[in-house]
Design a protein around this motif. Structure first.
Motif, PDB file in Angstrom:
ATOM      1  N   ARG A  54      -2.688  -9.280  11.257  1.00  0.00           N
ATOM      2  CA  ARG A  54      -1.860  -8.065  11.201  1.00  0.00           C
ATOM      3  C   ARG A  54      -0.572  -8.330  10.414  1.00  0.00           C
ATOM      4  N   PRO A  55      -0.306  -7.513   9.383  1.00  0.00           N
ATOM      5  CA  PRO A  55       0.885  -7.730   8.564  1.00  0.00           C
ATOM      6  C   PRO A  55       2.128  -7.101   9.186  1.00  0.00           C
ATOM      7  N   ARG A  56       3.282  -7.607   8.777  1.00  0.00           N
ATOM      8  CA  ARG A  56       4.533  -6.933   9.127  1.00  0.00           C
ATOM      9  C   ARG A  56       4.620  -5.622   8.341  1.00  0.00           C
ATOM     10  N   GLU A  57       5.510  -4.734   8.775  1.00  0.00           N
ATOM     11  CA  GLU A  57       5.637  -3.442   8.106  1.00  0.00           C
ATOM     12  C   GLU A  57       6.014  -3.610   6.638  1.00  0.00           C
ATOM     13  N   ASP A  58       6.916  -4.546   6.346  1.00  0.00           N
ATOM     14  CA  ASP A  58       7.328  -4.727   4.957  1.00  0.00           C
ATOM     15  C   ASP A  58       6.206  -5.327   4.116  1.00  0.00           C
ATOM     16  N   GLU A  59       5.376  -6.193   4.733  1.00  0.00           N
ATOM     17  CA  GLU A  59       4.249  -6.779   4.008  1.00  0.00           C
ATOM     18  C   GLU A  59       3.200  -5.719   3.685  1.00  0.00           C
ATOM     19  N   LEU A  60       2.937  -4.827   4.645  1.00  0.00           N
ATOM     20  CA  LEU A  60       1.981  -3.751   4.401  1.00  0.00           C
ATOM     21  C   LEU A  60       2.503  -2.814   3.312  1.00  0.00           C
ATOM     22  N   ALA A  61       3.791  -2.474   3.386  1.00  0.00           N
ATOM     23  CA  ALA A  61       4.377  -1.580   2.379  1.00  0.00           C
ATOM     24  C   ALA A  61       4.290  -2.188   0.985  1.00  0.00           C
ATOM     25  N   GLU A  62       4.465  -3.504   0.895  1.00  0.00           N
ATOM     26  CA  GLU A  62       4.376  -4.178  -0.407  1.00  0.00           C
ATOM     27  C   GLU A  62       2.949  -4.098  -0.960  1.00  0.00           C
ATOM     28  N   VAL A 112       0.665  -1.794  -0.237  1.00  0.00           N
ATOM     29  CA  VAL A 112       0.377  -0.411  -0.594  1.00  0.00           C
ATOM     30  C   VAL A 112       1.066  -0.056  -1.910  1.00  0.00           C
ATOM     31  N   ALA A 113       2.283  -0.534  -2.099  1.00  0.00           N
ATOM     32  CA  ALA A 113       2.988  -0.280  -3.354  1.00  0.00           C
ATOM     33  C   ALA A 113       2.231  -0.877  -4.540  1.00  0.00           C
ATOM     34  N   THR A 114       1.664  -2.074  -4.347  1.00  0.00           N
ATOM     35  CA  THR A 114       0.875  -2.701  -5.410  1.00  0.00           C
ATOM     36  C   THR A 114      -0.375  -1.889  -5.688  1.00  0.00           C
ATOM     37  N   THR A 161       4.841   8.353   3.125  1.00  0.00           N
ATOM     38  CA  THR A 161       5.731   9.397   3.632  1.00  0.00           C
ATOM     39  C   THR A 161       5.749  10.628   2.726  1.00  0.00           C
ATOM     40  N   ASP A 162       5.357  10.447   1.446  1.00  0.00           N
ATOM     41  CA  ASP A 162       5.316  11.613   0.560  1.00  0.00           C
ATOM     42  C   ASP A 162       3.900  12.165   0.407  1.00  0.00           C
ATOM     43  N   GLY A 163       2.990  11.771   1.320  1.00  0.00           N
ATOM     44  CA  GLY A 163       1.712  12.451   1.439  1.00  0.00           C
ATOM     45  C   GLY A 163       0.550  11.905   0.643  1.00  0.00           C
ATOM     46  N   GLU A 164       0.663  10.700   0.067  1.00  0.00           N
ATOM     47  CA  GLU A 164      -0.460  10.149  -0.693  1.00  0.00           C
ATOM     48  C   GLU A 164      -1.296   9.231   0.200  1.00  0.00           C
ATOM     49  N   ASP A 165      -2.613   9.431   0.175  1.00  0.00           N
ATOM     50  CA  ASP A 165      -3.523   8.577   0.935  1.00  0.00           C
ATOM     51  C   ASP A 165      -3.741   7.260   0.201  1.00  0.00           C
ATOM     52  N   TRP A 166      -3.982   6.220   0.970  1.00  0.00           N
ATOM     53  CA  TRP A 166      -4.236   4.902   0.382  1.00  0.00           C
ATOM     54  C   TRP A 166      -5.202   4.117   1.270  1.00  0.00           C
ATOM     55  N   SER A 167      -5.776   3.069   0.722  1.00  0.00           N
ATOM     56  CA  SER A 167      -6.604   2.165   1.509  1.00  0.00           C
ATOM     57  C   SER A 167      -6.592   0.792   0.851  1.00  0.00           C
ATOM     58  N   VAL A 168      -6.688  -0.230   1.658  1.00  0.00           N
ATOM     59  CA  VAL A 168      -6.824  -1.605   1.183  1.00  0.00           C
ATOM     60  C   VAL A 168      -7.933  -2.253   1.995  1.00  0.00           C
ATOM     61  N   PHE A 169      -8.500  -3.324   1.455  1.00  0.00           N
ATOM     62  CA  PHE A 169      -9.634  -3.988   2.079  1.00  0.00           C
ATOM     63  C   PHE A 169      -9.206  -5.371   2.560  1.00  0.00           C
ATOM     64  N   LEU A 170      -9.669  -5.718   3.749  1.00  0.00           N
ATOM     65  CA  LEU A 170      -9.352  -7.036   4.303  1.00  0.00           C
ATOM     66  C   LEU A 170     -10.643  -7.765   4.636  1.00  0.00           C
ATOM     67  N   LYS A 171     -10.761  -8.971   4.104  1.00  0.00           N
ATOM     68  CA  LYS A 171     -11.849  -9.860   4.492  1.00  0.00           C
ATOM     69  C   LYS A 171     -11.240 -11.111   5.100  1.00  0.00           C
ATOM     70  N   ARG A 223     -15.349  -7.668 -13.573  1.00  0.00           N
ATOM     71  CA  ARG A 223     -14.040  -8.057 -13.081  1.00  0.00           C
ATOM     72  C   ARG A 223     -14.122  -8.314 -11.585  1.00  0.00           C
ATOM     73  N   VAL A 224     -13.019  -8.692 -10.989  1.00  0.00           N
ATOM     74  CA  VAL A 224     -12.934  -8.878  -9.541  1.00  0.00           C
ATOM     75  C   VAL A 224     -11.892  -7.905  -8.992  1.00  0.00           C
ATOM     76  N   PRO A 225     -11.891  -7.633  -7.690  1.00  0.00           N
ATOM     77  CA  PRO A 225     -10.856  -6.754  -7.122  1.00  0.00           C
ATOM     78  C   PRO A 225      -9.474  -7.384  -7.276  1.00  0.00           C
ATOM     79  N   ARG A 226      -8.484  -6.536  -7.344  1.00  0.00           N
ATOM     80  CA  ARG A 226      -7.111  -7.049  -7.361  1.00  0.00           C
ATOM     81  C   ARG A 226      -6.800  -7.706  -6.018  1.00  0.00           C
TER      82      ARG A 226
END
Length: 377
Positions: A16-24, A26-28, A64-74, A122-125
């Motif tokens: 489980r990431p910290r809030e700032d780690e998750l935000a980073e 998602v920003a990427t 917070t401005d309404g954009e959906d996102w998703s990331v993958f964890l293995k 290619r590979v995933p980012r």
């Protein structure tokens, strides 16, 4: 304050990431600075057969401005944590767990591997890599939106051609020597582990009294596999004597994602067995992966098989290399026999598997046995 759904976010455990780690992350993913409003975790509905896979999770949310996102964890794990470890015979279990290359997938983001990828592959980012306690690694990466278009023979051939181009870039003698292991090391380790366990089940008459196996097809396949089993050492020797390259390692269609926004390209995931293997070995898993997953009937395999080795050989030549078509086909079939002929039958979950699925797996094993007859042993 970021809102989470605790009942699902707890699935992350130590990852489980910290809030700032998750935000980073998602920003990427979104290519801009964001603030995360809420998020939740969902397990990925996929049966991972690798001893190195601890968890497959998708983390979704909204900014917070309404954009959906998703990331993958293995989450990768040392094989001593593998739930299927009891399928590996006790006398080889310690050696198997000590030598299994459970971190091999991380090679996907090694600069040398990235440089070897041909155009169209290619590979995933990679967003974040975290070492977890007790020999586990959290790999946070791009969640690739995958096309729902079915794999055609043309797509199989294109994938084979790209794998051939990749092999051209990874067959240098110095690169192979730098691995520090001999040719066929990965295939032999696989035989020592899951294949040896499957052979014990193959020889156990009690196992074959299960209603889904005690059928005319089951009895026929068992007899054919018992005849094939003594040839495994000779097949391994054959593979060792063929031209070698570093492979993808588990190039099933499930591990060559077709991105929805660029369906002519492929995204390689689940890199495995980063050691010298016979050039063309990747074609075995490419051929049968969808059948193994119950997403394609065995009857479609002959047409696909006919297309793979020529496409791979053409891709290898396009990269400036030269390899014989017969050698590529022998590598495809030989590695397929070693990886899938015996392990396709779900011996460890017969009571939890529908009879129709077991029948399909028996048909798959029979198809592989028939291909094995083409090997120049």
């Amino acid at each position: 304050m970021v809102q989470t759904m605790e009942t699902t976010s707890d699935l992350l455990g130590d990852a489980r990431p910290r809030e700032d780690e998750l935000a980073e992350m998602v920003a990427t993913a979104l290519h801009r600075e964001v603030a995360v409003a809420r998020w939740a975790v969902e397990p990925v509905a996929y049966e991972a057969g690798s001893p190195a896979t601890a968890a497959l999770l998708r983390v979704r949310g909204r900014t917070t401005d309404g954009e959906d996102w998703s990331v993958f964890l293995k989450v990768l794990q040392h094989p001593r944590h593998w739930a299927g470890l009891d399928r590996v015979p006790v006398d080889v279990r310690a050696e198997f767990t000590d030598s299994f290359p459970w971190r091999a997938e991380l090679a996907a983001w090694d600069p040398e591997f990235l440089a070897a990828l041909p155009e169209g592959l290619r590979v995933p980012r990679l967003y974040r890599l975290v070492e977890l306690p007790d020999d586990r690694v959290a790999v946070w990466m791009q969640d690739v939106a995958v096309s729902d278009e079915r794999w055609s023979v043309h797509r199989f051939a294109r994938a084979a051609r790209l794998l051939g181009r990749l092999a051209t870039n990874r067959c240098d003698a110095a690169l192979l020597a730098s691995c520090g292991v001999p040719a066929g090391y990965g295939a032999r380790k696989y035989v020592d582990g899951p294949v040896t366990g499957a052979l014990f089940a193959l020889r156990d008459s009690g196992v074959w009294r299960h209603p889904s196996l005690d059928t005319p097809l089951g009895r026929q396949v068992r007899g054919e596999l018992l005849e094939l089993a003594p040839q495994v050492p000779a097949i391994l020797d054959l593979l060792d004597g063929l031209p070698q390259a570093l492979p993808h390692g588990d190039a099933s269609p499930q591990n060559l994602l077709v991105p929805r926004d660029d369906p002519d390209s492929l995204v390689a995931i689940d890199i495995a067995f980063q050691c010298p293997l016979a050039i063309g070995s990747d074609l075995g898993q490419l051929l049968v992966g969808l059948v193994h997953a119950g997403e394609m009937p065995v009857q479609q395999l002959p047409e696909i098989h006919a297309a793979l080795a020529p496409a791979f050989t053409a891709g290898f030549a396009a990269g400036g290399g030269s390899v014989r078509l017969d050698d590529v086909r022998a590598a495809e079939i030989g590695n397929l026999v070693v990886r899938s002929a015996f392990t396709s039958i779900p011996f460890d979950r017969l009571d939890r598997t529908p009879a129709a699925e077991i029948a399909s797996r028996l048909e798959l094993s029979r198809f592989i046995v028939e291909l094995a007859g083409q090997l120049p042993l």
